[in-house]
Design an enzyme around this catalytic site. Structure first.
Site, PDB file in Angstrom:
ATOM      1  N   ASP A  43      -5.460   3.045  -2.201  1.00  0.00           N
ATOM      2  CA  ASP A  43      -6.090   3.733  -1.079  1.00  0.00           C
ATOM      3  C   ASP A  43      -6.500   5.245  -1.491  1.00  0.00           C
ATOM      4  O   ASP A  43      -5.630   5.964  -1.768  1.00  0.00           O
ATOM      5  CB  ASP A  43      -5.157   3.824   0.064  1.00  0.00           C
ATOM      6  CG  ASP A  43      -6.175   4.223   1.363  1.00  0.00           C
ATOM      7  OD1 ASP A  43      -6.472   5.274   1.437  1.00  0.00           O
ATOM      8  OD2 ASP A  43      -6.239   3.693   2.606  1.00  0.00           O
ATOM      9  N   HIS A  93      -4.861   8.095   0.689  1.00  0.00           N
ATOM     10  CA  HIS A  93      -3.440   8.448   0.595  1.00  0.00           C
ATOM     11  C   HIS A  93      -3.309   8.984  -0.994  1.00  0.00           C
ATOM     12  O   HIS A  93      -2.488   9.867  -1.145  1.00  0.00           O
ATOM     13  CB  HIS A  93      -2.699   7.128   0.819  1.00  0.00           C
ATOM     14  CG  HIS A  93      -2.978   6.511   2.132  1.00  0.00           C
ATOM     15  ND1 HIS A  93      -2.510   7.285   3.452  1.00  0.00           N
ATOM     16  CD2 HIS A  93      -3.178   5.403   2.365  1.00  0.00           C
ATOM     17  CE1 HIS A  93      -2.730   6.592   4.350  1.00  0.00           C
ATOM     18  NE2 HIS A  93      -3.090   5.365   3.780  1.00  0.00           N
ATOM     19  N   GLU A 143       0.659  -1.233   0.105  1.00  0.00           N
ATOM     20  CA  GLU A 143      -0.092  -0.179   0.032  1.00  0.00           C
ATOM     21  C   GLU A 143       0.664   1.326   0.036  1.00  0.00           C
ATOM     22  O   GLU A 143       1.689   1.529   0.891  1.00  0.00           O
ATOM     23  CB  GLU A 143      -0.681   0.035   1.331  1.00  0.00           C
ATOM     24  CG  GLU A 143      -1.882   1.163   1.435  1.00  0.00           C
ATOM     25  CD  GLU A 143      -2.727   1.059   2.558  1.00  0.00           C
ATOM     26  OE1 GLU A 143      -3.617   1.938   2.409  1.00  0.00           O
ATOM     27  OE2 GLU A 143      -2.428   0.436   3.707  1.00  0.00           O
ATOM     28  N   GLU A 153     -11.814   1.941   4.922  1.00  0.00           N
ATOM     29  CA  GLU A 153     -10.873   2.046   6.076  1.00  0.00           C
ATOM     30  C   GLU A 153     -10.821   3.682   6.636  1.00  0.00           C
ATOM     31  O   GLU A 153     -10.393   4.614   5.968  1.00  0.00           O
ATOM     32  CB  GLU A 153      -9.459   1.580   5.916  1.00  0.00           C
ATOM     33  CG  GLU A 153      -8.525   1.888   6.902  1.00  0.00           C
ATOM     34  CD  GLU A 153      -7.283   1.386   6.577  1.00  0.00           C
ATOM     35  OE1 GLU A 153      -6.601   0.593   7.175  1.00  0.00           O
ATOM     36  OE2 GLU A 153      -6.386   2.462   5.702  1.00  0.00           O
TER      37      GLU A 153
END
Length: 269
Positions: free
Chosen positions: A185, A188, A152, A246
């Site tokens: 993600d 990010h 990630e 998340e």
């Protein structure tokens, strides 16, 4: 694509977890809200009762696409780039136990902050050497279990090592293992990528897992990220895996999950 949300099987310091207290109650809520899957965050698989967790998850007809490992670094301080060889070896062994755990669910193992950081006085080449060596060892072990390791890219405020898709693609080439994927993600990416959608296209079939969180790390729809376009881009590149929230538990764990599922349905997931 499967609608998914993160649940920690134990309490954790990490803030971006909607559910991290009572795992049985959390799983029940996830299922009742209409999610298809649950991403399980596990600090130490040796302390987890995998059989009871399997029974619980499957009782609610949920799948488990990925196992999170953030607590390995956040709680226990283990990482692949620590200058101490003993700590690096402990990190490798812990991720191997995550691969064992993941194999029970046909899940991936997420490699996030466990990669570590570029520490003061350490050359980038040294940190990358450690990271690549550890990833190869874990990748070879996971391959025997038919488990993918999904790495990630994480924003610069949390780590100074591998912040962008491009940087991660480059190091994956150096790791040179078939069972290594990329986790995209949106939180990010919103910080680090010049263009989220072009970066997704560039990554293509290397994406094996996706995290949704809005620009403020709240539920999708609570910030300024265009999730309609994110979903259409994922469909364009042929992604058909899980999309996992998340997120911060704001304004409350239950409300954050409700807002997430409503927005996921609104944008056609």
């Amino acid at each position: 694509m499967k609608k998914c949300i993160v649940v920690s099987i134990s309490d954790a310091k990490f803030s971006a977890l909607a559910f991290k207290e009572d795992v049985e109650n959390s799983i029940r809520k996830v299922a009742e809200l209409g999610f298809d899957a649950v991403e399980l965050h596990v600090r130490d698989p040796k302390e987890a009762d995998v059989d009871s967790i399997k029974q619980l998850v499957y009782a609610y007809n949920l799948s488990v696409p990925a196992i999170g490992t953030g607590q390995v670094y956040g709680e226990d301080g283990l990482s692949f780039t620590d200058p101490d060889k003993d700590i690096r070896e402990k990190a490798i062994q812990r991720i191997k136990t995550h691969a064992d755990f993941a194999a029970h669910f046909n899940a991936q193992v997420i490699i996030g902050l466990v990669r570590g950081k570029l520490q003061e006085g350490m050359a980038f080449a040294e940190a990358e050497k450690y990271f690549v060596e550890c990833m190869r060892k874990c990748g070879d072990y996971a391959a025997k279990k038919n488990v993918i390791l999904t790495v990630e890219p994480i924003n610069r405020y949390e780590t100074n090592l591998y912040n962008t898709i491009e940087e991660m693609l480059e190091v994956i080439g150096k790791i040179d293992r078939e069972n290594i994927g990329i986790l995209a993600d949106t939180f990010h990416m919103n910080i680090e990528e010049p263009d989220i959608f072009e970066s997704l296209k560039k990554t293509g079939d290397r994406i094996t897992h996706v995290h949704f969180a809005d620009s403020n790390r709240w539920a999708p729809g609570c910030g300024h990220i265009d999730f309609d376009k994110v979903v259409s881009t994922l469909k364009e590149i042929g992604y058909n895996g899980a999309v996992s929230a998340e997120i911060l538990p704001k304004p409350s764990p239950e409300e954050s999950a409700r807002l997430t599922i409503e927005h996921m349905k609104k944008i056609g997931l």
